[in-house]
Scaffold this active site. Structure first.
Site, PDB file in Angstrom:
ATOM      1  CB  SER A 146       7.001  -2.927  -2.062  1.00 10.03           C
ATOM      2  OG  SER A 146       7.863  -1.890  -1.605  1.00 10.03           O
ATOM      3  CE1 TYR A 165       2.167  -0.841  -0.603  1.00  7.42           C
ATOM      4  CE2 TYR A 165       4.475  -0.621   0.028  1.00  7.42           C
ATOM      5  CZ  TYR A 165       3.506  -0.806  -0.944  1.00  7.42           C
ATOM      6  OH  TYR A 165       3.876  -0.969  -2.252  1.00  7.42           O
TER       7      TYR A 165
END
Length: 242
Positions: A146, A165
């Site tokens: 990401s 995350y």
């Protein structure tokens, strides 16, 4: 056993970006093993896709599931051309959330949960499948990451990213670089694919891109030629600074 077939395995392949990656690789002519946490989910997803798509039960945190998947691919083909580590979780998969938590609201247990799937499982899968990837003519490993994992990319930290995350993806990018360095003298290439803000169940469909748009970079990195990069992270055709 068919040595000439091109083979791929995609974790978390039963929905969202993973399913789109499976579909794209099958369209490219790969025999694709669609990994899903349950056999039923995988079989349902595979039945709706064209090409040679084979469901495999693969909870990426299960040593038994990983060993069984390795055994199956080894029995069927004796090699694996492409491994796509797509399975991922966020804190919201562990406990109900109405918004992303601030760093002071996340716990070490939250981080352990997220890292178990997003980082540790990827290392386990790469090491488990590496003998089969080495047996391929030119193996490719793609880690779905990401832009949130970047510490230097402009726009990566807009808003309040999740500590667990985002940092797990930063760690994943480092994992990608370390494996690429060790494998630099082989025909294997390993890169990170950042799909962008894709509308999936993962984010309650708040994204602005389709799964197919998000999957395109992973498919491109999975099918790189011999002159392609390794140890890098890309969003579409743009190399990210991480």
């Amino acid at each position: 056993m068919t040595k000439t077939s091109r083979t791929a395995l995609v974790t978390g392949g039963n929905r969202g970006i993973g399913r789109a990656i499976v579909e794209g690789l099958a369209r490219e002519g790969f025999v694709v093993y669609l990994g899903a946490r349950s056999w039923a989910q995988g079989a349902t997803a595979a039945a709706g896709l064209a090409g040679d798509v084979r469901p495999v039960q693969l909870d990426v945190t299960s040593q038994d599931d990983i060993a069984a998947a390795v055994t199956r691919v080894e029995h069927d083909f004796g090699h694996l051309d492409v491994l796509v580590n797509n399975a991922g979780v966020n804190v919201g998969n562990r406990r109900p959330l109405d918004r992303l938590p601030k760093p002071t609201e996340e716990t070490a247990e939250d981080m352990r949960f997220v890292y178990e799937v997003n980082v540790f499982a990827v290392v386990t899968l790469i090491n488990a499948f590496l003998p089969l990837i080495r047996a391929a003519e030119a193996g490719r490993i793609v880690n779905v990451t990401s832009k949130r994992g970047s510490l230097g990319e402009e726009g990566a930290w807009v808003g309040q990213p999740s500590l667990s995350y985002s940092s797990s993806k930063t760690a994943l990018n480092a994992v990608t670089a370390h494996f690429a360095r060790e494998l630099a003298d082989t025909s294997i290439k390993i890169n990170g694919a950042a799909p962008g803000h894709v509308a999936t169940e993962f984010n309650n469909f708040r994204g602005t891109r389709t799964p197919e748009q998000g999957a395109a970079v992973a498919i491109r990195l999975a099918t790189l030629g011999s002159d392609g990069p390794t140890g890098q992270v890309y969003e579409d055709d743009v190399r990210l600074a991480w």
